[in-house]
Design a protein around this motif. Structure first.
Motif, PDB file in Angstrom:
ATOM      1  N   THR A 109       0.856  -1.180   0.000  1.00 42.46           N
ATOM      2  CA  THR A 109       0.003  -0.001  -0.113  1.00 42.46           C
ATOM      3  C   THR A 109       0.870   1.384  -0.014  1.00 42.46           C
ATOM      4  OG1 THR A 109      -0.069   0.624   2.451  1.00 42.46           O
ATOM      5  CG2 THR A 109      -1.466  -1.297   1.494  1.00 42.46           C
TER       6      THR A 109
ATOM      7  N   HIS B 160       1.047   3.211   2.219  1.00 41.04           N
ATOM      8  CA  HIS B 160       1.656   3.389   3.624  1.00 41.04           C
ATOM      9  C   HIS B 160       2.708   2.438   3.939  1.00 41.04           C
ATOM     10  CE1 HIS B 160      -1.700   5.833   4.731  1.00 41.04           C
ATOM     11  NE2 HIS B 160      -2.473   5.242   3.928  1.00 41.04           N
TER      12      HIS B 160
ATOM     13  N   ALA C 295       5.960   2.378   8.831  1.00 39.43           N
ATOM     14  CA  ALA C 295       5.299   3.125   7.931  1.00 39.43           C
ATOM     15  C   ALA C 295       6.320   3.820   7.089  1.00 39.43           C
ATOM     16  CB  ALA C 295       4.460   4.082   8.680  1.00 39.43           C
TER      17      ALA C 295
ATOM     18  N   THR D 200       0.864   8.262   8.626  1.00 35.83           N
ATOM     19  CA  THR D 200       0.203   6.838   8.848  1.00 35.83           C
ATOM     20  C   THR D 200      -0.190   6.607   9.970  1.00 35.83           C
ATOM     21  OG1 THR D 200       1.309   6.043   6.658  1.00 35.83           O
ATOM     22  CG2 THR D 200       0.446   4.574   8.348  1.00 35.83           C
TER      23      THR D 200
ATOM     24  N   CYS E  15      -5.082   3.280   5.329  1.00 37.44           N
ATOM     25  CA  CYS E  15      -4.506   1.983   5.056  1.00 37.44           C
ATOM     26  C   CYS E  15      -5.275   0.827   5.084  1.00 37.44           C
ATOM     27  CB  CYS E  15      -3.363   1.759   6.015  1.00 37.44           C
ATOM     28  SG  CYS E  15      -2.203   0.362   5.642  1.00 37.44           S
TER      29      CYS E  15
ATOM     30  N   GLU F  76      -7.518   0.772   2.242  1.00 34.91           N
ATOM     31  CA  GLU F  76      -6.845   0.506   1.038  1.00 34.91           C
ATOM     32  C   GLU F  76      -6.742  -1.174   0.875  1.00 34.91           C
ATOM     33  OE1 GLU F  76      -2.638   1.221  -1.480  1.00 34.91           O
ATOM     34  OE2 GLU F  76      -3.397   2.586   0.161  1.00 34.91           O
TER      35      GLU F  76
END
Length: 295
Positions: free
Chosen positions: A10, A12, A68, A74, A83, A86
């Protein structure tokens, strides 16, 4: 029941998940500070996995997820909610309930209030509080121990104490390892931003929500004011009350999984029934697994 592990990249950072991959409807499980997805082993390996698709996630800075990429962004309630949202999108989840424990419960409430398709909330060890210091003081029991939740650097003694607070009399080296591994910057940043009132008003969110919400806590929880929970005016409160499990502490799903899992299954059935009455069928069916495995 088989459990499949995978890593999802992701913006993050890399996020590690465990996913049973089968079941009529999904449930996303979010752990607390200093823990990992493995704290839900007694749910993943239970009868629940026969009927429900269980997905447990390592938050950034925890377990097998990476730290992160941008901690200041984050490691906030809004950043962690983004996060997890996602990850859910990458898994093809559109409407789903969330079981959030402790810090994970705050992330779950943030997701519900931010329009991320949450169909139900089970909160454990998480008082949904109003923004700012006064709200925090109303929902949490004041003690020196609670300061550990905001301490960036842990000594070995801090690790042992935090495990004791979270898991009562349980002595488990894997829990200590998870606490020691966790990125202490998350504790410091998350606590600071919660005190400053970043994110939605969590009390207002649960009181105005039109989805089923369950509150389940141990009678010996060292952090949560149980009397605060009984004062919340939640429209669709599961079984009409805040559930208190006797003789257990901050992690009743670990300490008494049989009783907890029974509550969790009833709650999931309540969510499905509520969805059937209020959500069009095409929206409910969008959670179906793709024909080709995502693994």
């Amino acid at each position: 029941m088989a459990v499949f592990d995978r890593t999802i990249d992701t913006r993050h950072g890399s996020v590690r998940i465990s996913d049973t991959m089968t079941g009529a409807a999904p449930l996303v499980m979010i752990h607390g500070s200093g823990s990992s997805r493995h704290v839900f082993a007694r749910q993943l390996q239970s009868h629940l996995s026969r009927n429900w698709r269980l997905i447990a996630i390592d938050l950034p800075g925890h377990g097998e997820s990476s730290d992160a990429r941008d901690p200041q962004s984050t490691y906030t309630v809004t950043g962690l909610a983004d996060c997890i949202g996602e990850v859910a999108a990458r898994l093809g989840l559109h409407r789903f309930p969330v079981f959030g424990w402790s810090l994970g419960g705050h992330v779950a409430v943030e997701m519900a209030g931010s329009g991320k398709g949450i169909s139900g909330l089970m909160l454990c060890g998480t008082p949904p509080v109003s923004n700012g210091l006064i709200g925090m003081l109303r929902g949490f029991s004041p003690s020196f121990d609670i300061l550990l939740a905001s301490k960036q650097s842990f000594t070995s003694r801090d690790v042992e104490r935090f495990q004791s607070l979270c898991f009562g009399g349980t002595t488990n080296s894997s829990f200590q390892d998870a606490i020691a591994r966790s990125d202490g910057r998350l504790r410091a940043i998350f606590s600071r931003t919660m005190l400053r009132g970043q994110g939605i008003d969590q009390r207002r969110t649960v009181e105005q929500a039109d989805i089923p919400i369950a509150l389940v806590n141990g009678s010996r929880d060292p952090f949560v004011k149980l009397s605060y929970l009984s004062g919340l005016n939640i429209q669709l409160l599961f079984e009409g009350k805040a559930h208190v499990m006797e003789g257990v502490g901050h992690a009743p799903f670990w300490e008494n999984p049989e009783s907890f899992n029974s509550l969790l299954e009833r709650f999931l059935q309540t969510v499905v029934a509520h969805e059937a009455k209020t959500v069009p069928a095409d929206m409910r069916d969008r959670n179906a697994l793709p024909k080709k495995s995502v693994l």
